[in-house]
Design a protein around this motif. Structure first.
Motif, PDB file in Angstrom:
ATOM      1  N   UNK A 150     -12.478  15.813 -16.329  1.00  0.00           N
ATOM      2  CA  UNK A 150     -13.902  16.087 -16.245  1.00  0.00           C
ATOM      3  C   UNK A 150     -14.369  17.462 -16.640  1.00  0.00           C
ATOM      4  N   UNK A 151     -13.443  18.409 -16.896  1.00  0.00           N
ATOM      5  CA  UNK A 151     -13.889  19.787 -17.122  1.00  0.00           C
ATOM      6  C   UNK A 151     -14.837  19.911 -18.318  1.00  0.00           C
ATOM      7  N   UNK A 152     -14.425  19.451 -19.489  1.00  0.00           N
ATOM      8  CA  UNK A 152     -15.261  19.601 -20.679  1.00  0.00           C
ATOM      9  C   UNK A 152     -16.506  18.714 -20.638  1.00  0.00           C
ATOM     10  N   UNK A 153     -16.392  17.432 -20.269  1.00  0.00           N
ATOM     11  CA  UNK A 153     -17.612  16.619 -20.190  1.00  0.00           C
ATOM     12  C   UNK A 153     -18.648  17.196 -19.226  1.00  0.00           C
ATOM     13  N   UNK A 154     -18.189  17.710 -18.077  1.00  0.00           N
ATOM     14  CA  UNK A 154     -19.144  18.238 -17.108  1.00  0.00           C
ATOM     15  C   UNK A 154     -19.777  19.534 -17.613  1.00  0.00           C
ATOM     16  N   UNK A 155     -18.985  20.356 -18.281  1.00  0.00           N
ATOM     17  CA  UNK A 155     -19.550  21.580 -18.852  1.00  0.00           C
ATOM     18  C   UNK A 155     -20.633  21.267 -19.880  1.00  0.00           C
ATOM     19  N   UNK A 156     -20.362  20.288 -20.747  1.00  0.00           N
ATOM     20  CA  UNK A 156     -21.359  19.950 -21.762  1.00  0.00           C
ATOM     21  C   UNK A 156     -22.587  19.300 -21.135  1.00  0.00           C
ATOM     22  N   UNK A 157     -22.377  18.458 -20.142  1.00  0.00           N
ATOM     23  CA  UNK A 157     -23.505  17.850 -19.436  1.00  0.00           C
ATOM     24  C   UNK A 157     -24.402  18.932 -18.831  1.00  0.00           C
ATOM     25  N   UNK A 158     -23.812  19.903 -18.181  1.00  0.00           N
ATOM     26  CA  UNK A 158     -24.589  20.972 -17.549  1.00  0.00           C
ATOM     27  C   UNK A 158     -25.320  21.800 -18.608  1.00  0.00           C
ATOM     28  N   UNK A 159     -24.643  22.032 -19.745  1.00  0.00           N
ATOM     29  CA  UNK A 159     -25.297  22.763 -20.821  1.00  0.00           C
ATOM     30  C   UNK A 159     -26.552  22.059 -21.305  1.00  0.00           C
ATOM     31  N   UNK A 160     -26.479  20.732 -21.408  1.00  0.00           N
ATOM     32  CA  UNK A 160     -27.665  19.978 -21.830  1.00  0.00           C
ATOM     33  C   UNK A 160     -28.763  20.062 -20.766  1.00  0.00           C
ATOM     34  N   UNK A 161     -28.362  19.965 -19.495  1.00  0.00           N
ATOM     35  CA  UNK A 161     -29.362  20.032 -18.426  1.00  0.00           C
ATOM     36  C   UNK A 161     -30.045  21.396 -18.395  1.00  0.00           C
ATOM     37  N   UNK A 162     -29.263  22.437 -18.654  1.00  0.00           N
ATOM     38  CA  UNK A 162     -29.848  23.788 -18.673  1.00  0.00           C
ATOM     39  C   UNK A 162     -30.956  23.905 -19.710  1.00  0.00           C
ATOM     40  N   UNK A 163     -30.762  23.242 -20.841  1.00  0.00           N
ATOM     41  CA  UNK A 163     -31.728  23.319 -21.939  1.00  0.00           C
ATOM     42  C   UNK A 163     -32.722  22.169 -21.916  1.00  0.00           C
ATOM     43  N   UNK A 164     -32.678  21.349 -20.845  1.00  0.00           N
ATOM     44  CA  UNK A 164     -33.553  20.169 -20.720  1.00  0.00           C
ATOM     45  C   UNK A 164     -33.409  19.267 -21.944  1.00  0.00           C
ATOM     46  N   UNK A 165     -32.165  19.125 -22.413  1.00  0.00           N
ATOM     47  CA  UNK A 165     -31.863  18.270 -23.556  1.00  0.00           C
ATOM     48  C   UNK A 165     -31.224  16.969 -23.079  1.00  0.00           C
ATOM     49  N   UNK A 166     -31.436  15.873 -23.815  1.00  0.00           N
ATOM     50  CA  UNK A 166     -30.779  14.615 -23.437  1.00  0.00           C
ATOM     51  C   UNK A 166     -29.258  14.737 -23.529  1.00  0.00           C
ATOM     52  N   UNK A 167     -28.569  13.963 -22.720  1.00  0.00           N
ATOM     53  CA  UNK A 167     -27.103  14.058 -22.723  1.00  0.00           C
ATOM     54  C   UNK A 167     -26.451  12.693 -22.907  1.00  0.00           C
ATOM     55  N   UNK A 168     -27.158  11.783 -23.564  1.00  0.00           N
ATOM     56  CA  UNK A 168     -26.648  10.428 -23.716  1.00  0.00           C
ATOM     57  C   UNK A 168     -25.400  10.343 -24.589  1.00  0.00           C
ATOM     58  N   UNK A 169     -25.147  11.371 -25.414  1.00  0.00           N
ATOM     59  CA  UNK A 169     -24.037  11.312 -26.354  1.00  0.00           C
ATOM     60  C   UNK A 169     -22.892  12.267 -26.008  1.00  0.00           C
ATOM     61  N   UNK A 170     -22.834  12.715 -24.752  1.00  0.00           N
ATOM     62  CA  UNK A 170     -21.760  13.632 -24.357  1.00  0.00           C
ATOM     63  C   UNK A 170     -20.426  12.883 -24.320  1.00  0.00           C
ATOM     64  N   UNK A 171     -19.429  13.310 -25.090  1.00  0.00           N
ATOM     65  CA  UNK A 171     -18.111  12.646 -25.056  1.00  0.00           C
ATOM     66  C   UNK A 171     -17.517  12.676 -23.647  1.00  0.00           C
ATOM     67  N   UNK A 172     -16.915  11.556 -23.270  1.00  0.00           N
ATOM     68  CA  UNK A 172     -16.310  11.445 -21.946  1.00  0.00           C
ATOM     69  C   UNK A 172     -17.232  10.847 -20.910  1.00  0.00           C
ATOM     70  N   UNK A 173     -18.505  10.636 -21.261  1.00  0.00           N
ATOM     71  CA  UNK A 173     -19.482  10.095 -20.307  1.00  0.00           C
ATOM     72  C   UNK A 173     -20.006   8.739 -20.760  1.00  0.00           C
ATOM     73  N   UNK A 174     -20.217   7.864 -19.799  1.00  0.00           N
ATOM     74  CA  UNK A 174     -21.059   6.685 -19.981  1.00  0.00           C
ATOM     75  C   UNK A 174     -22.382   7.025 -19.315  1.00  0.00           C
TER      76      UNK A 174
END
Length: 533
Positions: A150-174
Motif C-alpha cells: 500500500x505504500x505507493x498507492x496510498x501516497x499517490x492517492x493522498x497526492x491527488x486528494x491534496x490537489x483536489x484531483x480525481x484518483x480513479x486511475x491510481x495504480x493499485x486501487x479499485x
C-alpha cells in the motif's frame, strides 16, 4: 459519493515544500469475533494487541512525506458511540482500514458508522482487500480498495486528494466512481528494502501489546515467500504482480540490524525477539553476516520460522550461536498424499524428522504447526499426523482446525467439492463438511490430538520388538475405533480447556513475569545474562 478532497474543517498540515499535508487515520481491527459453526451462535471474542509491520511501514512512508498519521488500534469490537467519538476527535482527511478476512464484517460496520458521521474518503487494504476485492468493493461506504502493497498507492492517492484531483486511475486501487468501479492494475512497490524508512514503531503503544507483556518484540524483516502452499495466498500475490516484483525481498544484514537497534530504542524493555518471517533469509551469505552482527549488537534470545527441507546442520549451528531458543516448523500433515498433493508442500517425512532431530541435538526447542480437518482427510490421515508428531518429538504440537479462507487455491478446491459454500459469515468458525470426516470426528481430533501424541511417544520410546508393536497397534485400534465415545469425551475436554485457558489468561494479565519465568523454564530458554553468570 465520496469527498474528492479533504473534508471541510479538517486540520490539513503544511509540508516542508509549503504544500498542504493531510491527516491520515489508520484503523486496525485487531480482534476476532467467533460464531459457532452452523448455528452462528456467538462464541466469544479473541482480543488482539499485536504489532503490524505493514501499518508501521505505511506510517513511516507517509510521515517521511510530511503527512500526519495516527493509529486507532482496536483490540476488541468497539461500540458505535465509542468509534464515532474517536473519528470526531481525530478529524482525519482520509481513513485507511487494514482488514483480515475474519475482521472484515466488523470493518464494514465501522465504515458505515464513519460515513454516517462524515463524508471522509475511506480506503481498505490488507489481506482480504488484496485477495477478495470484489467483497470489499461491494460495500458502498468504501471508496477505494488497495490491492497488494500500500505504500505507493496510498501516497499517490493522498497526492491527488491534496490537489483536489480525481484518483480513479491510481495504480493499485479499485475505485468507486459515478460511472461504476474502476479496477486498476498493480501499483508500484518498494523494490529495495534498504531504501525504506525505518518502521514507525512509535505508531504503536508497546506497553499495551500482547507480546510486550512477556517482554517480546515481534519482528518481520522480509516481504513475500517463494513457495506456493495451497492454503496460503502467497502464490496469488505473486501472480497479481507478475514478474514486476521479486518473490521475496529482505533488507541487507546491516539495515536489518539497524532496524532492531531502532526497535530497542522504542521498546527498551525487550528481552526476546520473535521473527515472524516465513523463512529467515539463508542464501548468499546473508545469514552468516546477519548472525555476526546480531551477536555483537543485539544479542537477545529469539525464535523463528524455518522450512524443514531447507534446514542444514550449518544453519542449525548458526542459529544456536546467535541465541535461537526455538524454531517453528510447518508440518501441517503427516500424511504424504495430503501434504504433497493437497497442500503442495513438497518435503519428505524423512526431511521433517531430520530437521527436528537436528534442532534437538543442538538444544533448540521446536514447535510443529499442524492443521486438522483438511480437504479429503479422514481418521487415518489425522492419525498419520499424530504419529509423525510423536516421532519428531516436537516440544509443542499445535493443531488448529483448518479454516477455509477465500483467495487461496485450497478454498477453491473446497468450494468445488461442496465442502464449504463460497459465501459465508467470515466470523463463523467454519469447518469443512466432507463425507470422509464427520464434525464429531473433527472435534474429537482437535481436543485429543496432543493426548494421543503423548501416548504414541511413550510407545515409540520402547525398544523395537513385539511389545512395542503391540502397544502401537493398540493405540491405532483405539483411535480408529467406531465405538469410541467421541462426543462425550469432547465435552469433557471442553471443560478442561476452559480451565487451562482461564489459568493462562490470568497469569498473563496479573503476573506476566511469573508466566514468562515458567515458560522459559519449560522451554529451556536462557538469556545471555544468565549464561554469563
Amino acid at each position: 459519493m465520496m469527498a474528492v478532497g479533504p473534508s471541510r474543517g479538517s486540520p490539513c498540515l503544511t509540508g516542508p515544500d509549503g504544500g498542504r499535508r493531510l491527516k491520515v487515520l489508520l484503523v486496525y481491527p485487531d480482534f476476532e469475533i467467533s460464531l459457532e459453526h452452523g448455528t452462528r451462535r456467538f462464541v466469544g471474542v479473541e482480543q488482539g494487541g499485536w504489532y503490524s509491520e505493514g501499518l508501521a511501514s505505511l506510517s513511516a512512508v507517509l510521515k517521511r512525506e510530511g503527512h500526519k498519521v495516527s493509529l486507532y488500534h482496536l483490540v476488541r469490537p468497539p461500540e458505535k458511540r465509542e468509534f464515532v467519538a474517536r473519528i470526531r476527535e481525530e478529524e482525519p482527511d482520509l481513513i485507511g482500514f487494514s482488514s483480515l478476512t475474519r475482521s472484515f464484517p466488523s470493518s464494514v460496520d465501522m465504515a458505515a458508522w464513519t460515513k454516517a458521521e462524515r463524508d471522509i474518503p475511506i480506503v481498505m487494504g490488507g489481506y482480504h482487500a488484496t485477495h477478495v476485492p470484489e467483497d470489499v468493493v461491494a460495500v458502498p461506504q468504501i471508496d477505494a480498495v488497495c490491492r497488494g502493497e500500500g505504500e505507493y498507492p496510498l501516497l499517490e492517492l493522498i497526492g491527488r486528494l491534496e490537489e483536489s484531483q480525481p484518483f480513479h486511475d491510481v495504480p493499485g486501487l479499485w475505485v468507486r466512481t459515478a460511472d461504476g468501479i474502476v479496477r486498476n492494475g498493480p501499483g508500484g512497490i518498494l523494490e529495495d528494502p534498504d531504501k525504506m524508512p525505518m518502521p514507525d514503531y512509535g505508531l504503536f503503544d508497546f506497553s499495551k501489546l500482547q507480546a510486550s507483556k512477556i517482554r517480546t518484540a515481534i519482528v518481520l524483516l522480509s516481504r513475500g515467500c517463494p513457495y506456493s502452499c495451497t492454503y496460503c495466498p502467497n502464490k496469488r500475490t505473486r501472480q497479481f504482480y507478475g514478474k514486476s516484483r521479486p518473490p521475496i525481498r529482505f533488507p541487507s544484514p546491516e539495515v536489518s540490524i539497524a532496524r532492531l537497534e531502532h526497535l530497542r530504542e522504542v521498546f527498551p524493555d525487550v528481552r526476546y525477539i520473535n521473527f515472524r518471517d516465513d523463512i529467515l533469509p539463508w542464501q548468499g551469505g546473508w545469514l552468516d553476516r546477519f548472525a555476526h552482527l546480531y551477536v555483537s549488537r543485539i544479542n537477545l534470545p529469539f525464535n523463528c520460522n524455518f522450512r524443514a527441507n531447507l534446514l542444514t546442520p550449518r544453519i542449525v549451528k548458526t542459529l544456536k550461536e546467535m541465541g535461537c531458543y526455538q524454531v517453528f516448523f510447518g508440518v501441517e500433515s503427516g500424511n504424504d498424499r495430503i501434504r504433497g498433493e493437497v497442500l503442495n508442500r513438497h518435503m519428505t517425512r524423512e526431511q521433517i524428522v531430520a530437521a527436528f532431530e537436528a534442532c534437538h541435538s543442538a538444544g533448540i526447542a521446536t514447535v510443529a504447526y499442524n492443521m486438522i480437518g483438511l480437504p479429503f482427510e479422514d481418521r487415518g490421515c489425522i492419525l498419520d499426523t499424530i504419529k509423525l508428531n510423536a516421532e519428531i518429538k516436537a516440544g509443542v504440537s499445535l493443531n488448529p482446525a483448518y479454516h477455509p479462507f477465500p483467495g487461496t487455491d485450497l478454498f477453491d478446491v473446497a468450494v468445488a467439492e461442496g465442502f464449504v459454500p463460497r459465501g459465508f459469515d467470515y466470523r463463523e468458525d467454519r469447518y469443512l463438511e466432507q463425507p470422509t470426516l464427520s464434525l464429531v470426528d473433527l472435534r474429537f481430533a482437535l481436543k485429543y490430538f496432543k493426548t494421543f501424541v503423548r501416548l504414541y511417544r511413550r510407545a515409540y520410546s520402547k525398544p523395537p520388538g513385539p511389545a512395542r508393536d503391540r502397544h502401537i497397534r493398540f493405540l491405532d485400534g483405539l483411535y480408529l475405533s467406531p465405538g469410541l465415545p467421541r462426543r462425550a469425551l469432547t465435552g469433557l475436554a471442553d471443560w478442561r480447556d476452559r480451565l487451562l485457558g482461564w489459568t493462562k489468561g490470568a497469569l498473563l494479565a496479573r503476573a506476566p513475569r511469573v508466566y514468562l519465568f515458567l515458560r522459559d523454564r519449560l522451554r529451556g530458554v536462557r538469556t545471555r545474562r544468565a549464561e554469563a553468570a
